[in-house]
Design a protein around this motif. Sequence first.
Motif, PDB file in Angstrom:
ATOM      1  N   ASP A 109       0.829  -1.209   0.000  1.00  0.00           N
ATOM      2  CA  ASP A 109       0.000   0.000   0.000  1.00  0.00           C
ATOM      3  C   ASP A 109       0.864   1.260   0.000  1.00  0.00           C
ATOM      4  N   THR A 110       1.937   1.232   0.760  1.00  0.00           N
ATOM      5  CA  THR A 110       2.832   2.392   0.819  1.00  0.00           C
ATOM      6  C   THR A 110       3.530   2.613  -0.518  1.00  0.00           C
ATOM      7  N   ALA A 111       3.971   1.528  -1.139  1.00  0.00           N
ATOM      8  CA  ALA A 111       4.687   1.636  -2.416  1.00  0.00           C
ATOM      9  C   ALA A 111       3.791   2.169  -3.524  1.00  0.00           C
ATOM     10  N   ILE A 112       2.555   1.684  -3.589  1.00  0.00           N
ATOM     11  CA  ILE A 112       1.635   2.095  -4.658  1.00  0.00           C
ATOM     12  C   ILE A 112       0.998   3.442  -4.349  1.00  0.00           C
ATOM     13  N   GLY A 113       0.598   3.622  -3.095  1.00  0.00           N
ATOM     14  CA  GLY A 113       0.065   4.909  -2.657  1.00  0.00           C
ATOM     15  C   GLY A 113      -1.045   5.447  -3.538  1.00  0.00           C
ATOM     16  N   SER A 114      -0.914   6.702  -3.940  1.00  0.00           N
ATOM     17  CA  SER A 114      -1.957   7.389  -4.705  1.00  0.00           C
ATOM     18  C   SER A 114      -2.011   6.958  -6.164  1.00  0.00           C
ATOM     19  N   LEU A 115      -1.111   6.071  -6.589  1.00  0.00           N
ATOM     20  CA  LEU A 115      -1.134   5.594  -7.978  1.00  0.00           C
ATOM     21  C   LEU A 115      -2.348   4.702  -8.243  1.00  0.00           C
ATOM     22  N   ALA A 116      -2.904   4.135  -7.193  1.00  0.00           N
ATOM     23  CA  ALA A 116      -4.042   3.231  -7.351  1.00  0.00           C
ATOM     24  C   ALA A 116      -5.319   4.010  -7.636  1.00  0.00           C
ATOM     25  N   GLU A 117      -6.077   3.556  -8.643  1.00  0.00           N
ATOM     26  CA  GLU A 117      -7.387   4.141  -8.953  1.00  0.00           C
ATOM     27  C   GLU A 117      -8.420   3.499  -8.034  1.00  0.00           C
ATOM     28  N   ARG A 118      -9.197   4.321  -7.321  1.00  0.00           N
ATOM     29  CA  ARG A 118     -10.157   3.804  -6.348  1.00  0.00           C
ATOM     30  C   ARG A 118     -11.586   4.299  -6.572  1.00  0.00           C
ATOM     31  N   ASP A 119     -11.812   5.147  -7.541  1.00  0.00           N
ATOM     32  CA  ASP A 119     -13.125   5.765  -7.744  1.00  0.00           C
ATOM     33  C   ASP A 119     -14.133   4.717  -8.208  1.00  0.00           C
ATOM     34  N   PRO A 120     -15.167   4.404  -7.412  1.00  0.00           N
ATOM     35  CA  PRO A 120     -16.129   3.372  -7.806  1.00  0.00           C
ATOM     36  C   PRO A 120     -16.919   3.724  -9.060  1.00  0.00           C
ATOM     37  N   ALA A 121     -16.969   5.001  -9.413  1.00  0.00           N
ATOM     38  CA  ALA A 121     -17.699   5.408 -10.619  1.00  0.00           C
ATOM     39  C   ALA A 121     -17.060   4.842 -11.880  1.00  0.00           C
ATOM     40  N   ARG A 122     -15.797   4.447 -11.808  1.00  0.00           N
ATOM     41  CA  ARG A 122     -15.126   3.927 -12.979  1.00  0.00           C
ATOM     42  C   ARG A 122     -15.739   2.608 -13.458  1.00  0.00           C
ATOM     43  N   THR A 123     -16.396   1.894 -12.555  1.00  0.00           N
ATOM     44  CA  THR A 123     -17.062   0.652 -12.962  1.00  0.00           C
ATOM     45  C   THR A 123     -18.189   0.939 -13.939  1.00  0.00           C
ATOM     46  N   LYS A 124     -19.013   1.922 -13.631  1.00  0.00           N
ATOM     47  CA  LYS A 124     -20.118   2.276 -14.520  1.00  0.00           C
ATOM     48  C   LYS A 124     -19.594   2.715 -15.889  1.00  0.00           C
ATOM     49  N   ASP A 125     -18.458   3.380 -15.903  1.00  0.00           N
ATOM     50  CA  ASP A 125     -17.880   3.869 -17.163  1.00  0.00           C
ATOM     51  C   ASP A 125     -17.484   2.731 -18.095  1.00  0.00           C
ATOM     52  N   SER A 126     -17.288   1.527 -17.550  1.00  0.00           N
ATOM     53  CA  SER A 126     -16.806   0.424 -18.380  1.00  0.00           C
ATOM     54  C   SER A 126     -17.883  -0.134 -19.310  1.00  0.00           C
ATOM     55  N   SER A 127     -19.155   0.134 -19.016  1.00  0.00           N
ATOM     56  CA  SER A 127     -20.239  -0.335 -19.876  1.00  0.00           C
ATOM     57  C   SER A 127     -20.652   0.783 -20.831  1.00  0.00           C
ATOM     58  N   PRO A 128     -20.763   0.511 -22.119  1.00  0.00           N
ATOM     59  CA  PRO A 128     -21.118   1.559 -23.078  1.00  0.00           C
ATOM     60  C   PRO A 128     -22.533   2.081 -22.855  1.00  0.00           C
ATOM     61  N   ALA A 129     -22.708   3.365 -23.058  1.00  0.00           N
ATOM     62  CA  ALA A 129     -24.015   3.977 -22.830  1.00  0.00           C
ATOM     63  C   ALA A 129     -25.035   3.557 -23.874  1.00  0.00           C
ATOM     64  N   THR A 130     -24.549   3.236 -25.079  1.00  0.00           N
ATOM     65  CA  THR A 130     -25.438   2.793 -26.145  1.00  0.00           C
ATOM     66  C   THR A 130     -24.945   1.462 -26.697  1.00  0.00           C
ATOM     67  N   ARG A 131     -25.804   0.785 -27.432  1.00  0.00           N
ATOM     68  CA  ARG A 131     -25.484  -0.526 -27.973  1.00  0.00           C
ATOM     69  C   ARG A 131     -25.093  -0.452 -29.432  1.00  0.00           C
ATOM     70  N   GLU A 132     -24.701   0.714 -29.886  1.00  0.00           N
ATOM     71  CA  GLU A 132     -24.346   0.859 -31.298  1.00  0.00           C
ATOM     72  C   GLU A 132     -23.135   0.026 -31.652  1.00  0.00           C
ATOM     73  N   ALA A 133     -23.206  -0.709 -32.749  1.00  0.00           N
ATOM     74  CA  ALA A 133     -22.097  -1.564 -33.160  1.00  0.00           C
ATOM     75  C   ALA A 133     -21.017  -0.710 -33.802  1.00  0.00           C
TER      76      ALA A 133
END
Length: 336
Positions: free
Chosen positions: A312-336
Amino acid sequence: MEFRYLGNSGFKISEITFGNWLTHGSQVENDTATACVRAALDAGISTFDTADVYANTAAETVLGNALNGERRESLEILTKVFGPTGPKGHNDLGLSRKHITESINGSLRRLQTDYVDLYQAHRYDFETPLEETMQAFADIVRQGKALYIGVSEWTAEQIRNGHTLAKDLGFQLISNQPQYSMLWRVIESEVVPASEELGLSQIVWSPMAQGVLSGKYQPGKPAPEGSRATDTKGGAQMIKRWMSNEVLTGVQKLKPIAEEAGLTMAQLSIAWVLQNQNVASAIIGASRPEQVAANVAASGVKLDQEIMDKIDTAIGSLAERDPARTKDSSPATREA
């Protein structure tokens, strides 16, 4: 190899899952891919994860051929549905009843099996009613084409809603497949607590952050030839978020910690995700058979709190922790 129950079920999977995203059917030749699968079996891995979208269905075909002749009951075969496949037409993606029904049949054919052990919603579909999706999964379970149902990269709220509908329809969600590593910890604050409450486990992908946590990428130096960072078929695009000198310098601080634990940096990164009791398995990939045996050594490793604190000390603030990033992983539309 050690094994863990998947969610609130009697189904066990190997702590290390072999996955063929970005490799089979695209990055490596089929003979090499088959050799990697053989190496996984020899190392005690029984769980294999793929998806119809990988290499536009070719990865499933490669895996099916590689596992042909193995005792089916001794394997856990996992695949996923959502991404565009085939000619990528207007109904060739998403979680509609039509696409799910057609996709499971195609996956079974390519994997040369009558059923998959776990069928997963690869992303959340914002354009299809969740009721339609869950009813389609319920029907597939009743038809015996999938024994269990899971999701991938769903938010805590999406998991809760899906869990409620699944329960009403007579089956349960038992897993989520998120990205998780020392550098990507977005599931810890919301997804993991919800999963623990509802009886789901995590099957995590990219525990080595696309290979960055192996330590092979040095700050200020070109990427090694033949590495993922030099792959123009998709690997370089996926890994680029971790290729800053700041991240690479921080990762190098893990080297003495790994040595103290008697592990390689790659083994340390895999062992780290497995310390989370909600994680049932870590997915590894391989472009060479010898990589499999090396990474499997992380199974069963117990890291003491002092080692975890040093990480934890070595990685520190480099780790992404924002839970909103999960929602971002799914596309808002289903356009191919």
